[in-house]
Design a protein around this motif. Structure first.
Motif, short mmCIF file in Angstrom:
data_model
loop_
_atom_site.label_atom_id
_atom_site.label_comp_id
_atom_site.label_asym_id
_atom_site.label_seq_id
_atom_site.Cartn_x
_atom_site.Cartn_y
_atom_site.Cartn_z
N SER A 67 -40.16 20.94 -4.80
CA SER A 67 -40.05 20.11 -5.99
C SER A 67 -39.48 20.96 -7.11
N LYS A 68 -38.60 20.35 -7.89
CA LYS A 68 -37.95 21.06 -9.00
C LYS A 68 -37.81 20.11 -10.18
N TYR A 69 -38.20 20.58 -11.36
CA TYR A 69 -38.13 19.75 -12.56
C TYR A 69 -37.24 20.41 -13.60
N PHE A 70 -36.52 19.57 -14.34
CA PHE A 70 -35.77 20.04 -15.50
C PHE A 70 -36.31 19.30 -16.72
N TYR A 71 -36.22 19.94 -17.88
CA TYR A 71 -36.72 19.34 -19.12
C TYR A 71 -35.56 19.27 -20.10
N VAL A 72 -34.85 18.12 -20.12
CA VAL A 72 -33.61 17.99 -20.91
C VAL A 72 -33.47 16.62 -21.60
N PRO A 73 -34.20 16.35 -22.69
CA PRO A 73 -35.35 17.09 -23.22
C PRO A 73 -36.66 16.66 -22.57
N HIS A 74 -36.62 15.57 -21.80
CA HIS A 74 -37.83 15.08 -21.16
C HIS A 74 -37.85 15.51 -19.69
#
Length: 243
Positions: free
Chosen positions: A8-15
């Protein structure tokens, strides 16, 4: 050769955006696995997590039995055995074609420059561009530069080759020459994971096809299964739009 477990991989851009959601896959030695799917489906992120260019938030990746995500793992040692080719060629513009192949062999593998040059010329012949060994990258076509990039990756004697849309930056008439090199690698038994939009390549060369959407593997199977008898409605819709 490669085993990914619940990546699993998450990005915060912006959420918070889920790039990969519990993705698991196994690639056997000598197998060619092609990963396809729409833009933003997580294909490139999955590939980059395999050699820790992206650090997965959850899960495990094992390459030849080594846990890539373990804190004590020497990732540079792992990467030395995992060749990667990107959309952009990433050649050193101030060095000749052959010098591009010599550098990593000399610095990382500690080969003498003479041995590295000999190995480099063998590989440039393999990809059909040995006559350009003395020129600089900006004197080459896009297809020629990508073949040099492939030769440079092979010079490290990798156990696995990862390709991230290697033909997407090329003019249509140059795509064939790069795909021919990749087909030859497949015939030689190289373990390969290829993210691509080239469906003809997937049909002809892949042992298995993985279809990704919204950060998940929606369907996988042989090219015959995938292109003639897909089971998922999402897969059917995707194929109806591109074939």
């Amino acid at each position: 050769m490669i085993r990914a477990e619940n990546l699993s991989k998450y990005f915060y851009v912006p959420h918070k955006m889920v790039a990969l959601n519990n993705v698991s896959a196994t690639i056997k030695p000598g197998e060619v696995v092609v990963v396809i799917g729409p833009s933003g489906s997580g294909k490139s992120t999955f590939l980059r997590c395999l050699n820790r260019l992206e650090y997965a938030d959850k899960g495990h990746v094992y390459i030849d039995g080594v846990d890539v995500l373990a804190p004590k793992t020497d990732i540079n040692k792992v990467r030395a055995e995992v060749g990667m080719c990107f959309q952009s060629f990433n050649l050193f513009p101030h060095k000749t074609v052959l010098e591009n192949l010599i550098m990593a062999q000399h610095v990382v593998l500690k080969r003498s420059k003479k041995d590295a040059a000999e190995r480099g010329m063998v590989l440039l012949k393999k990809v059909g561009i040995h006559e350009k060994s003395h020129v600089y990258p900006d004197q080459l076509s896009g297809g020629q530069q990508q073949r040099v990039a492939i030769a440079r990756a092979l010079a490290m004697d990798p156990k696995v080759m990862l390709f991230d849309e290697p033909t997407s930056a090329l003019d249509p008439e140059m795509i064939g020459e790069v795909l021919d090199v990749m087909k030859a690698l497949a015939r030689d038994g190289m373990t390969m994971v290829v993210v691509t939009h080239e469906m003809g390549f997937a049909r002809e060369v892949a042992d298995r096809v993985l279809f990704m959407d919204k950060g998940e593997i929606v369907e996988e199977g042989t090219p015959e299964h995938f292109f003639t008898n897909p089971q998922s409605d999402r897969t059917k819709l995707f194929l109806s739009q591109i074939l």
